[in-house]
Design an enzyme around this catalytic site. Structure first.
Site, PDB file in Angstrom:
ATOM      1  N   GLY A  96       0.800  -1.211   0.000  1.00 37.15           N
ATOM      2  CA  GLY A  96       0.000   0.000   0.000  1.00 37.15           C
ATOM      3  C   GLY A  96       0.833   1.261   0.000  1.00 37.15           C
TER       4      GLY A  96
ATOM      5  N   THR B  96      -5.332   5.925   0.817  1.00 32.56           N
ATOM      6  CA  THR B  96      -5.395   5.510  -0.591  1.00 32.56           C
ATOM      7  C   THR B  96      -4.381   4.422  -0.903  1.00 32.56           C
ATOM      8  OG1 THR B  96      -3.870   7.291  -1.203  1.00 32.56           O
ATOM      9  CG2 THR B  96      -6.230   7.751  -1.381  1.00 32.56           C
ATOM     10  N   CYS B  97      -3.336   4.347  -0.089  1.00 31.34           N
ATOM     11  CA  CYS B  97      -2.319   3.336  -0.358  1.00 31.34           C
ATOM     12  C   CYS B  97      -2.869   1.929  -0.230  1.00 31.34           C
ATOM     13  CB  CYS B  97      -1.115   3.530   0.552  1.00 31.34           C
ATOM     14  SG  CYS B  97      -1.510   3.377   2.299  1.00 31.34           S
ATOM     15  N   VAL B  98      -3.913   1.755   0.597  1.00 26.49           N
ATOM     16  CA  VAL B  98      -4.505   0.418   0.752  1.00 26.49           C
ATOM     17  C   VAL B  98      -5.986   0.451   0.386  1.00 26.49           C
ATOM     18  CG1 VAL B  98      -2.865  -0.511   2.412  1.00 26.49           C
ATOM     19  CG2 VAL B  98      -4.763   0.899   3.221  1.00 26.49           C
TER      20      VAL B  98
END
Length: 891
Positions: free
Chosen positions: A582, A858-860
């Site tokens: 992520g 947003t990374c995950v």
């Protein structure tokens, strides 16, 4: 009266005299010998008694059976050019050439045989017009009975001229003697003439009419109007097809080269079009001539076809399609056994000519003209209606698919019936090029019915996918080796041949599935596991210097391996957490935002906000090119990992990813004013020279304007009615391709380190954009909910979650995309649905404080949602968050 014994001696003596002259034309006695022959053979001399006329016929008949024209041709070719004005024998030899045509009645066997021998043994003489004194040339030209060509058997002439060089000189000499007589040719004569030229052309190896000045092993397979010849092909390895010695092309003198070039000149092509106009009987022969000429002369193919487009216009395209191609049985179904049947031989030249001519016309046809219905008088329009194009493209698709799918390499190397030097492989390439050009227009603005391009009725999809993956595995090449060409792939792997050349024949979602399989296979071969990021490389990146640190630290890193990112915050402290994929996604997303910022100078945007490389000279400096290469690698990494990137590229730049060039139809997105100016020039009814244009373009950098020639000495070449299509092509080519070539090459160099070029060729430009950034379609909330994970106190039936889905279902599509962008960094859904989102979309409870706004990682792909108790509050807070892009919260 001459007794039989005396007649025999006279015939034998005449032969010996002629043989001596052929062996020693410059000998002192040769002049006397040919003078005797003139008395015996030429009826132009004062009237002789009938007995002498009978004897003359006997002697000529005897000589014709003993190589009369072969000996005359040898004598003339043995006299040096420098001696043509001083040789007393030469003018009489020329007179002797015409003697049989004055002695024997027309259409008689000796007359016909004499005409065939003139073609076989005299017109094959190198530089024949240059060898003759002016008086002799003036005498010979009108007396060559070219109007009687309908009498000869062309195949006998071909058999008599065994070597390549003789056939080339025959073409060159005919180019001097025949064109002034076109207007006097009967339809029968013109038909035989065109068929003879076509047979000669088909008997020659490629490039024979313009062999390289220095023979080399590298020959140019395709041609372009651009004299600098910017190849759009990828580097290729050579496939050995035969172990026989390579045919060496003859070296041609400059005068012969110049004379041959008149064959492909616009003036000559126009004279043939005019001579055959309204003579339907011989039009098919004309089409065969055009195909033969463009096939044997790839260096001039575009100029030949361009001249025909100028002079023939849309009327010729319509004639070809409606009168010859549409009624043809070729391509009406997928019957592969009938395609190569010799009974279809007469149908191939019109089809191939139409394919090449229409492909050429599309280079300078804008979309407005392509889709125009031509209802306004004088308005430019597509020569074929959209309904006709639908039928025509289906015909081509059936042929191309059959040649990729059903025929093996051995059969593809065979020659087309009646066109021996045109291989079926070449036919397939021509069909493919035209299909791709028509499909490109249909991709931008659909005019064909749903499913038009698919051949799924012929293909069992599940085995197709498995076999394609197996073929890819078998074709895997060592690292660093040159990629295979599309033609080589087609010859070794039929499924990859379809996917690389006519990919639109297979459904898009199937191709995406195959693409994903290719990547998984590549990971397995390299021993990488996308779900075990700890095994990869770890790099440290400062929050405020993401692009700079990424560029510096990833230069020598294998990006196909997992990458662990550790961020340094503004205080110089490492941010806590382990990157399970992520954080890298966040790094990639942030990096893309920085490097694609148009203020950085590497990228510009069209009016549609689509990006393309900056053509400024600054962008071609070594440092800038390294950045383009790095960006290519990063986008390749995104494709490799299946991470969607919210960036849109201009179609003409995406074409470079596929190894394609862009033409006039793409220019409207880059420079609408220039596009309109070129369209105006194309259809200008006055004299284009009035516009004072030449073959240059102007560029301004740092306030300095400079003129750039489009061709050598372009500033000296005015734009005329005849060359304006070439000018339009070259301007478009310069703006769309040459200006950004170095930048595009560097970008693609980086991209191809991550993604095999043949994987990308399974898609067109629009599909590549979808592959990179997701599908621009409505957000399917049922699919999203089906593939949503929950954390904390949440589950699918929890009250806040029930409220959430009711609220989101009431959102319009713009609000849904905002939500998607807020939670995942990309506003478009994955192209195969939300099951493809890695990791899956997730919602986790963020406590009971209803005054807080939702946040996201947003990374995950994680939405953190407070436990709102009513629909109104949740709606207000969620909309406020997604429109203000409030709070990124690193987990």
């Amino acid at each position: 009266m001459i007794d039989p014994h005396g007649a025999t001696l006279l015939r034998r003596a005449s032969f010996l005299l002629l043989q001596f002259v052929a062996d020693q034309p410059l000998a002192t006695s040769s002049a006397a010998h040919v003078a005797v022959l003139e008395i015996l053979l030429c009826s132009q001399l004062p009237p002789q008694p009938p007995i002498l006329r009978h004897t003359r016929i006997q002697i000529l008949s005897y000589l014709l059976t003993h190589g009369y024209y072969s000996l005359l041709g040898r004598a003339i070719s043995s006299i040096p050019l420098s001696a043509k004005s001083t040789s007393p024998a030469l003018p009489i030899l020329v007179t002797l050439l015409t003697s049989p045509f004055t002695v024997f009645p027309g259409a008689s066997p000796p007359y016909t045989e004499s005409l065939e021998d003139v073609f076989s043994f005299v017109l094959t003489t190198p530089l024949l017009p240059n060898r003759l004194p002016i008086a002799s040339l003036t005498f010979l030209a009108p007396r060559l009975p070219l109007n009687a060509l309908y009498l000869i058997k062309a195949d006998r002439v071909i058999q008599n001229t065994q070597n390549i060089e003789s056939r080339i000189h025959l073409l060159a000499n005919l180019a001097a003697f025949a064109p002034p007589r076109y207007s006097t040719f009967s339809p029968e004569t013109m038909e035989v003439y065109l068929n003879l030229i076509s047979m000669i052309l088909y008997s020659l190896p490629m490039h024979a009419l313009e062999p390289p000045l220095q023979q080399s092993s590298k020959t140019q397979e395709t041609s372009t109007w651009d004299d600098e010849s910017d190849s759009d092909g990828e580097p290729q390895v050579t496939v050995v097809k035969s172990f026989q010695p390579k045919q060496v092309l003859p070296e041609l003198d400059p005068k012969t080269r110049t004379r041959l070039q008149t064959i492909a000149s616009p003036a000559h092509i126009n004279s043939l079009l005019e001579a055959t106009q309204r003579k339907s009987k011989i039009r098919r022969s004309l089409y065969s001539w055009c195909v033969a000429l463009s096939n044997i002369w790839p260096e001039r193919r575009d100029k030949i076809l361009g001249a025909i487009v100028v002079y023939g216009g849309g009327g010729l395209v319509r004639e070809l399609y409606r009168e010859y191609v549409r009624p043809s049985l070729l391509g009406k179904d997928l019957n592969h056994t009938a395609l190569m049947d010799p009974s279809h031989a007469s149908s191939w030249p019109p089809l191939l000519f139409l394919v090449e001519l229409y492909t050429q016309a599309l280079l300078t046809m804008g979309d407005d003209e392509f889709f125009s219905k031509g209802t306004t008088n004088g308005a430019p329009r597509n020569p074929l209606t959209l309904d006709e194009l639908t039928s025509f493209s289906k015909q081509l698709l059936n042929i191309a698919f059959t040649l990729y799918w059903h025929h093996d390499q051995a059969s593809m190397q065979g020659g087309v019936s009646g066109m021996p030097n045109l291989k079926w492989e070449g036919v397939r390439d021509k069909m493919t090029k035209c299909l791709q050009a028509i499909h490109a227009r249909d991709s931008r603005k659909r005019f064909t019915p749903e499913g038009h391009w698919l051949v799924t009725s012929e293909v069992d999809i599940a085995p197709f996918v498995e076999a394609a993956v197996l073929e890819e595995r078998q074709l895997a090449q060592p690292l660093g080796s040159r990629p295979l060409s599309k033609r080589q792939i087609a010859s070794m792997a039929p499924r990859l041949g379809v996917l690389n050349n006519i990919p639109f024949a297979i459904p898009f979602d199937v191709r995406v599935t195959i693409f994903r399989h290719f990547i998984v296979n590549d990971m397995v071969v390299r021993g990488y596991d996308r779900y075990n990021s700890r095994a990869g490389t770890r790099i440290v990146v400062r929050r405020g210097r993401i692009a700079e640190d990424g560029f510096d630290k990833l230069q020598d890193v294998d990006l196909k391996a997992p990458i662990q990112i550790t961020f340094i915050d503004q205080f110089g402290t490492e941010e806590a957490g382990i990157d399970g994929g992520g954080v890298f996604k966040e790094f990639l997303t942030s990096l893309c935002k920085e490097v694609f910022d148009t203020d950085r100078g590497l990228w510009l945007a069209t009016k549609q906000h689509e990006l393309y490389p900056n053509p400024h000279s600054y962008a071609t400096e070594a440092h800038s090119l390294n950045w383009y290469r790095f960006i290519g690698r990063i986008l390749g990494k995104a494709l490799y990992e299946g991470i969607l990137v919210d960036v849109a590229f201009a179609g003409f730049f995406l074409a470079k990813w596929l190894g394609k060039q862009s033409f006039l139809d793409d220019l409207s997105s880059l420079d609408p004013e220039l596009y309109q100016g070129l369209i105006f020039l194309k259809h200008y009814t006055g004299d284009p020279e009035e516009l004072s244009l030449n073959f240059t373009v102007t560029e301004e950098e740092f306030g300095v304007t400079k003129s750039i020639p489009l061709v050598p000495n372009g500033e000296q070449i005015p734009v005329t009615r005849e060359n304006r299509l070439q000018y339009i092509y070259l301007v478009s080519h310069y703006k769309l391709n040459k200006q950004i070539r170095k930048q595009s090459d560097a970008f693609f160099d980086g991209l191809s380190q991550m993604i095999d070029p043949k994987w990308l060729r399974m898609f067109n430009q629009q599909e590549l954009q979808v592959l990179l950034g997701g599908v621009d379609s409505p957000v399917d909330l049922d699919d999203l909910r089906k593939h949503t994970n929950y954390g904390g106190l949440f589950e699918d039936h929890e009250p806040t979650i029930q409220i959430f889905w009711r609220v989101v279902n009431s959102f319009n599509q713009d609000e849904r995309r905002k939500l998607l962008r807020f939670a995942t960094s990309c506003s478009r859904p994955p192209l195969l649905g939300f099951k493809e989102l890695i990791p899956n979309f997730a919602i986790r409870d963020a406590g009971s404080d209803e005054n807080r706004l939702p946040t996201a990682s947003t990374c995950v792909n994680l939405l953190k949602l407070p436990r709102y108790k009513n629909e109104r509050t949740l709606r207000e807070k969620l909309l406020q968050a997604i429109y203000s892009n409030a709070g990124f919260d690193l987990s």
